[in-house]
Each structure stands twice: as structure tokens, then as C-alpha cells.
Design an enzyme around this catalytic site. Sequence first.
Site, PDB file in Angstrom:
ATOM      1  N   LYS A   1      15.344  30.303  31.792  1.00 46.85           N
ATOM      2  CA  LYS A   1      15.795  31.319  32.976  1.00 46.85           C
ATOM      3  C   LYS A   1      14.964  32.551  32.777  1.00 46.85           C
ATOM      4  O   LYS A   1      15.730  33.622  32.675  1.00 46.85           O
ATOM      5  CB  LYS A   1      17.355  31.647  32.626  1.00 46.85           C
ATOM      6  N   ARG A   2      13.680  32.425  32.479  1.00 47.11           N
ATOM      7  CA  ARG A   2      12.838  33.746  32.437  1.00 47.11           C
ATOM      8  C   ARG A   2      12.614  34.361  33.637  1.00 47.11           C
ATOM      9  O   ARG A   2      12.817  33.630  34.802  1.00 47.11           O
ATOM     10  CB  ARG A   2      11.438  33.253  31.916  1.00 47.11           C
TER      11      ARG A   2
END
Length: 284
Positions: free
Chosen positions: A102-103
Site C-alpha cells: 500500500k505504498r
Amino acid sequence: MTRTTVLEPFGARLRRAMDERGPLCVGIDPHASLLAEWGLGDDVAGLERFSRTVVEATADRVAVLKPQSAFFERFGSRGVAVLEKSVEEARAAGALVVMDAKRGDIGSTMAAYAESFLHKDAPLFSDALTVSPYLGYGSLRPAVDLARESGAGLFVLALTSNPEGGEVQHAVRSDGRSVGATMLAHLAAENAGEEPLGSFGAVVGATLGDLSSYDLDVNGPLLAPGIGAQGATPADLPRVFGAAVRNVVPNVSRGVLRHGPDASALRTAVERFTDEVRAALAAA
């Protein structure tokens, strides 16, 4: 880093894996309580045993494995080394790996995150990466571009299963369209004309109920968390995803992992969920 041979696009590889193995995605989520349930220590040795067992039991039979990077990162460099090995072994066994990291950031920082997971020569290279678009969809451009170059994909958080997500994702913009719908529209544009499936997918929770007001036909995969422990079942998928259901990649984590450390029990759980998903799709 040196550029190497480009893979076939992620969407094409995923479509083939889903057709051959079924669409199930199994999470690798070695949080402390699961390690304890397995009789393992909350340490690097326990992490390694857990991850290796899941990979050996499932990577030759599921379309996708999805390690949650946070549960490896909390052990520092030794945990990341276990993650690297897990990714390598899962891909060698034929599973596609979606790195659940989930960058989300901007500019050179987003580019560096992309290099970490989407560059073909990176130690943590994965077939796809989860990303957060909530600094604006355009902030993801370095990841989009590198994914295209490497034959990888992205799963963009669009309509997530956590209850807090609605305060952002269901917010309505000045043009009358919700933020979540805007993300879906961006993905549809990225995937336009791609066959048999685009490489840029959305994360859409299987627990959200009727989503008929959203256009989920983005010509890309829909990663659907929430099956099993969060309350959704494979039978719910047609109702939630409608005409887009055949592009859904249903994610199960605890529903499979709680059957460990017995490898046979893990495989049996995978087979059961796969059969249930196939039956739901056949009835759709």
C-alpha cells in the site's frame, strides 16, 4: 539497476492463472496471533517457518499469493530477507505475487517505492503491488510507468472494506462523482484496449454489499478482500460485483491460514475456497 527482459503483461499472466487455477488469492499474513496459533515464536524463526509452510503448501495451486509486507518489516532486515525468499519461492512454484505494501507518495519517493517492488531486478520484485492513490491518482504515475515497463501490475485502493475508508472514498467531488468512482475511472483509462485483461486493478472490498452504483468494469482485475474471517463468502461475489465478477480475485487470509501449520489442512482449505468461488461464478 540493469534492465532485463520484460515479462508478458501482468493482466495477461493473471487471466491465464485465474483460468487455470481458479481466481483465489491467499494472503500471507504472519501476525503475532497467528504465529502463536501455529505454536511458533513471534520471532524471525517463527516468521520463516510460517511463510515457508504457506508457500510450500499453496504456491503450486493458487493463482495469487499476497504477502503483507508489514508483518515481515516489523522484524527488520532479517524479516525482509524472509520476505525476499518467500517471493522468490512463490513465483518459482507458479503463483503470481501481489505485494501488499500500500505504498503512496509523490515524485522521486514514489519512484523509489516503485523501484523497490516493480523493477525486474529488485530483490523484492513482485508481479503486482498495492498502492494508495490518496495523494492524487497522478502521484502514482512513476509506479504506473515502471509497471508497464516491467510487465507488472498495480492494485489501487478504490473501495476498501475497512469502515473508515468511506469518509474519503465515498466523498463527492465538485463534478458530482465520488472519489472512489474517480479512481475506478482512472483505472479504466489505463486499461483501455488491453486484452485479455488490463494490468491495473482496483481493491474493492467483498463486504461492501450492493455496488451497482459504481462502474466496476475497469477492464482490469478487482482484488476483493473480506472473504472468510471478515464475513463475506464466495456466494456473495456475484451480488457485490455484478457483471465484473469474472475479473474478481477474491482474497482469503485467515480463512486458510488458521488451518496451519498442517500443510495438508492448508491445501484442503484452499481447495474448498477455490471450489466455492468456482461454483459462485458458474451460478452468476
